[in-house]
Design a protein around this motif. Sequence first.
Motif, PDB file in Angstrom:
ATOM      1  N   ASP A 148       7.579   0.150   8.625  1.00  0.00           N
ATOM      2  CA  ASP A 148       8.374   1.272   8.120  1.00  0.00           C
ATOM      3  C   ASP A 148       9.787   1.200   8.685  1.00  0.00           C
ATOM      4  N   GLN A 163       9.407   2.294   1.507  1.00  0.00           N
ATOM      5  CA  GLN A 163       9.167   3.667   1.062  1.00  0.00           C
ATOM      6  C   GLN A 163       8.621   3.729  -0.355  1.00  0.00           C
ATOM      7  N   GLU A 164       8.919   2.711  -1.168  1.00  0.00           N
ATOM      8  CA  GLU A 164       8.371   2.637  -2.520  1.00  0.00           C
ATOM      9  C   GLU A 164       6.976   2.013  -2.515  1.00  0.00           C
ATOM     10  N   THR A 165       6.843   0.929  -1.785  1.00  0.00           N
ATOM     11  CA  THR A 165       5.581   0.203  -1.837  1.00  0.00           C
ATOM     12  C   THR A 165       4.447   0.948  -1.152  1.00  0.00           C
ATOM     13  N   LEU A 209       3.920   4.052  -1.200  1.00  0.00           N
ATOM     14  CA  LEU A 209       3.408   5.032  -2.151  1.00  0.00           C
ATOM     15  C   LEU A 209       2.464   4.375  -3.152  1.00  0.00           C
ATOM     16  N   ASN A 210       2.754   3.120  -3.511  1.00  0.00           N
ATOM     17  CA  ASN A 210       1.842   2.393  -4.389  1.00  0.00           C
ATOM     18  C   ASN A 210       0.554   2.010  -3.663  1.00  0.00           C
ATOM     19  N   ALA A 265      -0.835   3.944  -1.457  1.00  0.00           N
ATOM     20  CA  ALA A 265      -1.583   5.201  -1.526  1.00  0.00           C
ATOM     21  C   ALA A 265      -2.174   5.419  -2.922  1.00  0.00           C
ATOM     22  N   LYS A 266      -1.387   5.101  -3.948  1.00  0.00           N
ATOM     23  CA  LYS A 266      -1.864   5.258  -5.329  1.00  0.00           C
ATOM     24  C   LYS A 266      -3.068   4.353  -5.593  1.00  0.00           C
ATOM     25  N   ASP A 301      -6.156   5.772  -3.846  1.00  0.00           N
ATOM     26  CA  ASP A 301      -6.664   6.941  -4.568  1.00  0.00           C
ATOM     27  C   ASP A 301      -7.394   6.523  -5.846  1.00  0.00           C
ATOM     28  N   GLU A 318      -0.103   7.311   5.501  1.00  0.00           N
ATOM     29  CA  GLU A 318      -0.595   7.285   4.122  1.00  0.00           C
ATOM     30  C   GLU A 318      -1.949   6.583   4.019  1.00  0.00           C
ATOM     31  N   ALA A 371       2.853  -3.160  -4.250  1.00  0.00           N
ATOM     32  CA  ALA A 371       2.202  -2.482  -3.123  1.00  0.00           C
ATOM     33  C   ALA A 371       2.179  -3.429  -1.924  1.00  0.00           C
TER      34      ALA A 371
END
Length: 211
Positions: A19, A32-34, A36-37, A39-40, A43, A78, A144
């Motif tokens: 990070d 910061q973008e990857t 989130l992917n 986490a996606k 999920d 995350e 990701a």
Amino acid sequence: MSTTPRRALIVVDVQNEYDRGGNLAIQHPPFQETVLNVAKAIDAATEAGVKIVVVKQLAPETSPVFAAGSHGGELHPEVAKRPRDHYVEKKLPSAFTDSDLEEWLRANAIDTITVIGYMTHNCDLSTIIHALHMGFAVEFLSDASGSLPYANSAGYASAEEIHRVMTVVLQSRFAAVLKTDEWVGHLKAGTLPERDNIPASYQRALSKQAA
């Protein structure tokens, strides 16, 4: 006969060291973008009933990166706050080396692994090649994951160059490379992503050169 893969999502080294402010801050694509992917993908795997394996890099307390007990060595929030089915600690790049990962995958009848996390060109690459040699089909989510720039006696390469070249090489033989949203679509539809091969990749390159 069903062609639906029995997948496991392998979440590689999503730790604070990568990070902003970490000693190995990912540059491309931006962390910061990857993340989130990442986490996606977790999920989506949870929703689809795909098993999740979280992998963590370990290093001695004196190490400049991933030091035991350090903030940088801890899992990113995350990932830490999300469910997982198995946990692997490692000291070398491949998640399979000196771990029970292969045994666990075989015990759960997994035939396909989807790799996300960091870094594209190091632990992801090593894990993917190792998995292929063991007979697993592999998928890699390129948005990701991420890379750093390097400069050494062999030369210089930007993070964008390293990440881009690695994804092209992986798609040519080692893994089906796709974006997170594409992968989620395949999970929902029960379909398989496109795979490629070296001769076809080479011929397309020759055509581009001749154009």
